[in-house]
Write a protein that holds these residues in place. Structure first.
Motif, PDB file in Angstrom:
ATOM      1  N   ARG A 205       0.984  -1.207   0.009  1.00  0.00           N
ATOM      2  CA  ARG A 205      -0.232  -0.032  -0.142  1.00  0.00           C
ATOM      3  C   ARG A 205       0.785   1.302   0.091  1.00  0.00           C
ATOM      4  N   ASN A 206       1.674   1.342   0.671  1.00  0.00           N
ATOM      5  CA  ASN A 206       2.702   2.485   0.956  1.00  0.00           C
ATOM      6  C   ASN A 206       3.456   2.589  -0.524  1.00  0.00           C
ATOM      7  N   MET A 207       3.833   1.759  -1.245  1.00  0.00           N
ATOM      8  CA  MET A 207       4.632   1.621  -2.433  1.00  0.00           C
ATOM      9  C   MET A 207       3.606   1.754  -3.630  1.00  0.00           C
ATOM     10  N   GLY A 208       2.328   1.983  -3.493  1.00  0.00           N
ATOM     11  CA  GLY A 208       1.511   2.193  -4.398  1.00  0.00           C
ATOM     12  C   GLY A 208       1.049   0.875  -5.108  1.00  0.00           C
ATOM     13  N   MET A 209       1.458  -0.177  -4.542  1.00  0.00           N
ATOM     14  CA  MET A 209       0.770  -1.701  -5.161  1.00  0.00           C
ATOM     15  C   MET A 209      -0.528  -1.745  -4.794  1.00  0.00           C
ATOM     16  N   GLN A 210      -1.479  -1.223  -4.939  1.00  0.00           N
ATOM     17  CA  GLN A 210      -2.907  -1.345  -4.294  1.00  0.00           C
ATOM     18  C   GLN A 210      -3.308  -2.816  -4.390  1.00  0.00           C
ATOM     19  N   ALA A 211      -3.351  -3.429  -5.565  1.00  0.00           N
ATOM     20  CA  ALA A 211      -3.928  -4.526  -5.954  1.00  0.00           C
ATOM     21  C   ALA A 211      -3.232  -5.637  -5.285  1.00  0.00           C
ATOM     22  N   THR A 212      -1.961  -5.595  -5.146  1.00  0.00           N
ATOM     23  CA  THR A 212      -1.410  -6.689  -4.291  1.00  0.00           C
ATOM     24  C   THR A 212      -1.594  -6.523  -3.023  1.00  0.00           C
ATOM     25  N   ALA A 213      -1.616  -5.237  -2.502  1.00  0.00           N
ATOM     26  CA  ALA A 213      -1.908  -5.064  -1.139  1.00  0.00           C
ATOM     27  C   ALA A 213      -3.215  -5.469  -0.753  1.00  0.00           C
ATOM     28  N   ARG A 214      -4.331  -5.356  -1.476  1.00  0.00           N
ATOM     29  CA  ARG A 214      -5.566  -5.948  -1.313  1.00  0.00           C
ATOM     30  C   ARG A 214      -5.565  -7.499  -1.235  1.00  0.00           C
ATOM     31  N   SER A 216      -3.018  -9.309  -0.218  1.00  0.00           N
ATOM     32  CA  SER A 216      -2.494  -9.595   0.923  1.00  0.00           C
ATOM     33  C   SER A 216      -3.357  -9.731   2.341  1.00  0.00           C
ATOM     34  N   PHE A 217      -3.936  -8.404   2.281  1.00  0.00           N
ATOM     35  CA  PHE A 217      -5.013  -8.246   3.241  1.00  0.00           C
ATOM     36  C   PHE A 217      -5.934  -9.277   3.289  1.00  0.00           C
ATOM     37  N   ARG A 218      -6.478  -9.681   2.035  1.00  0.00           N
ATOM     38  CA  ARG A 218      -7.246 -10.947   2.204  1.00  0.00           C
ATOM     39  C   ARG A 218      -6.746 -12.169   2.595  1.00  0.00           C
ATOM     40  N   GLU A 219      -5.640 -12.525   2.349  1.00  0.00           N
ATOM     41  CA  GLU A 219      -4.826 -13.723   3.041  1.00  0.00           C
ATOM     42  C   GLU A 219      -4.594 -13.421   4.317  1.00  0.00           C
ATOM     43  N   ALA A 220      -4.417 -12.289   4.644  1.00  0.00           N
ATOM     44  CA  ALA A 220      -4.261 -12.023   6.511  1.00  0.00           C
ATOM     45  C   ALA A 220      -5.528 -12.247   7.145  1.00  0.00           C
ATOM     46  N   GLU A 235      -9.822  -6.039  11.374  1.00  0.00           N
ATOM     47  CA  GLU A 235      -8.621  -4.977  11.198  1.00  0.00           C
ATOM     48  C   GLU A 235      -8.247  -5.322   9.458  1.00  0.00           C
ATOM     49  N   ALA A 236      -7.973  -6.516   9.362  1.00  0.00           N
ATOM     50  CA  ALA A 236      -7.259  -6.925   8.189  1.00  0.00           C
ATOM     51  C   ALA A 236      -8.380  -6.721   6.998  1.00  0.00           C
ATOM     52  N   LYS A 237      -9.848  -6.803   7.210  1.00  0.00           N
ATOM     53  CA  LYS A 237     -10.882  -6.537   6.389  1.00  0.00           C
ATOM     54  C   LYS A 237     -10.867  -5.063   5.957  1.00  0.00           C
ATOM     55  N   ALA A 238     -10.747  -4.317   7.224  1.00  0.00           N
ATOM     56  CA  ALA A 238     -10.875  -2.805   6.806  1.00  0.00           C
ATOM     57  C   ALA A 238      -9.757  -2.529   5.919  1.00  0.00           C
ATOM     58  N   LEU A 239      -8.572  -2.952   6.396  1.00  0.00           N
ATOM     59  CA  LEU A 239      -7.196  -2.526   5.352  1.00  0.00           C
ATOM     60  C   LEU A 239      -7.662  -3.001   3.921  1.00  0.00           C
ATOM     61  N   GLU A 241     -10.548  -3.187   2.325  1.00  0.00           N
ATOM     62  CA  GLU A 241     -11.605  -2.421   1.932  1.00  0.00           C
ATOM     63  C   GLU A 241     -10.851  -1.078   1.560  1.00  0.00           C
ATOM     64  N   GLY A 242      -9.794  -0.577   2.444  1.00  0.00           N
ATOM     65  CA  GLY A 242      -9.262   0.817   2.267  1.00  0.00           C
ATOM     66  C   GLY A 242      -8.419   0.812   0.919  1.00  0.00           C
ATOM     67  N   SER A 243      -7.559  -0.457   0.650  1.00  0.00           N
ATOM     68  CA  SER A 243      -6.785  -0.596  -0.499  1.00  0.00           C
ATOM     69  C   SER A 243      -7.836  -0.740  -1.907  1.00  0.00           C
ATOM     70  N   LEU A 244      -8.953  -1.347  -1.834  1.00  0.00           N
ATOM     71  CA  LEU A 244      -9.926  -1.089  -2.919  1.00  0.00           C
ATOM     72  C   LEU A 244     -10.537  -0.065  -3.243  1.00  0.00           C
ATOM     73  N   ALA A 245     -10.618   0.901  -2.067  1.00  0.00           N
ATOM     74  CA  ALA A 245     -10.945   2.478  -2.249  1.00  0.00           C
ATOM     75  C   ALA A 245      -9.828   2.982  -3.281  1.00  0.00           C
ATOM     76  N   ASP A 246      -8.689   2.869  -2.591  1.00  0.00           N
ATOM     77  CA  ASP A 246      -7.590   3.282  -3.380  1.00  0.00           C
ATOM     78  C   ASP A 246      -7.530   3.053  -4.875  1.00  0.00           C
ATOM     79  N   ILE A 247      -7.661   1.855  -5.054  1.00  0.00           N
ATOM     80  CA  ILE A 247      -7.456   1.166  -6.529  1.00  0.00           C
ATOM     81  C   ILE A 247      -8.643   2.040  -7.423  1.00  0.00           C
TER      82      ILE A 247
END
Length: 289
Positions: A205-214, A216-220, A235-239, A241-247
């Motif tokens: 997420r910090n590096m701008g790779m939002q799809a990969t972040a999403r 990873s959070f799903r795996e978590a 908490e992981a679900k909220a993260l 959803e936040g990545s999905l919003a960023d995408i």
């Protein structure tokens, strides 16, 4: 005692083995049971781990200092390694929070930030100290990395990867997270797998790779669910959803930007950028489905 009792209640709120173990150990502390330095180290590392997972970083340092003192009396022991790992994670996360709160990068023993009354702070702990302690933890983990323990290798790569996230090193961080996740998979420790995926998601997420972040959070979420920790799963679900919003936000921003130049003569309220919110909501609902 009141402060320790409060932390005990926090620990009881965490489902999963870490919360259960730490709560039992803390009950022994409250009863005043005597323990040798290794027992103290074991107890306080449990507290550090649990409070880190709960995001109670400042509370984690209540036990960090006592564990640090107990650790100095032991050499190459399993719990010493655990202290170096969880202590390193506490220090790194504290640095993230100081930075997010706008604290001085120089840091002093009275380090404060300008984020208001709710800003993150640890009395008497400056960023300079946190950087020094982080380096010490990393150096100590280097010794353990020479062993054949799969767990040691997994956590060693994970702490190095977390340092890359702190430093913004995308290339090296990507390599280290990949090695950490591979080692964690072999390790077969559910809560460590969950944590590794959560941290990798934050890195992406910090590096701008939002799809990969999403992803990873799903795996978590999956691993936290298997572990039985609903609070971390949420908490992981909220993260995620936040990545999905960023995408969705980035996709629409690009589309609006491309159209804006061609539509400069149109009334402002009909331009694509002015329609961003409606388009965002529509796209987000579609993506979630």
């Amino acid at each position: 005692v009141d402060r320790v009792s409060e932390v005990y209640l926090i620990l009881c709120c965490l489902e999963g083995s870490a919360g259960l173990d730490a709560s039992k150990e803390l009950q022994a502390v409250l009863r005043g049971e005597q323990a040798d330095t290794l027992d103290i180290l074991i107890r306080h590392v449990h507290f550090m781990q649990t409070l880190y997972l709960l995001g109670r970083i400042a509370d984690g340092f209540l036990f960090y200092f006592q564990a640090k003192e107990a650790r100095s009396k032991h050499d190459l022991d399993h719990m010493v390694f655990e202290f170096e790992f969880w202590g390193g994670l506490l220090c790194i996360e504290a640095l993230h929070r100081y930075r997010a709160g706008g604290a001085s990068s120089k840091g002093t023993d009275d380090d404060t930030n300008d984020g208001g009354e709710d800003a993150f702070s640890i009395p008497g702990v400056s960023q300079e100290k946190l950087h020094r302690w982080t380096s010490e933890h990393k150096a100590a983990l280097n010794v353990f990395h020479d062993t054949t323990s799969v767990r040691h290798s997994a956590l060693y790569f994970l702490i190095r990867a977390e340092l890359c996230r702190l430093e913004g090193d995308k290339e090296e961080g990507s390599k280290l997270y990949a090695r950490a996740l591979q080692a964690v998979h072999v390790l077969d420790a559910v809560h460590i797998s969950a944590l590794a995926n959560e941290l990798y998601g934050k890195f992406c997420r910090n590096m701008g790779m939002q799809a990969t972040a999403r992803a990873s959070f799903r795996e978590a979420q999956h691993y936290y669910s298997v572990w039985g920790c609903q609070s971390k799963q949420d908490e992981a679900k909220a993260l995620e959803e936040g990545s999905l919003a960023d995408i969705v936000t980035e996709d629409i921003r690009v589309e609006c930007s491309e159209k804006e130049e061609a539509d400069e003569d149109r009334p402002v309220f009909t331009r694509p950028a002015a329609q961003f919110t409606a388009k965002f909501n529509e796209a987000l609902i579609g993506a979630q489905q």
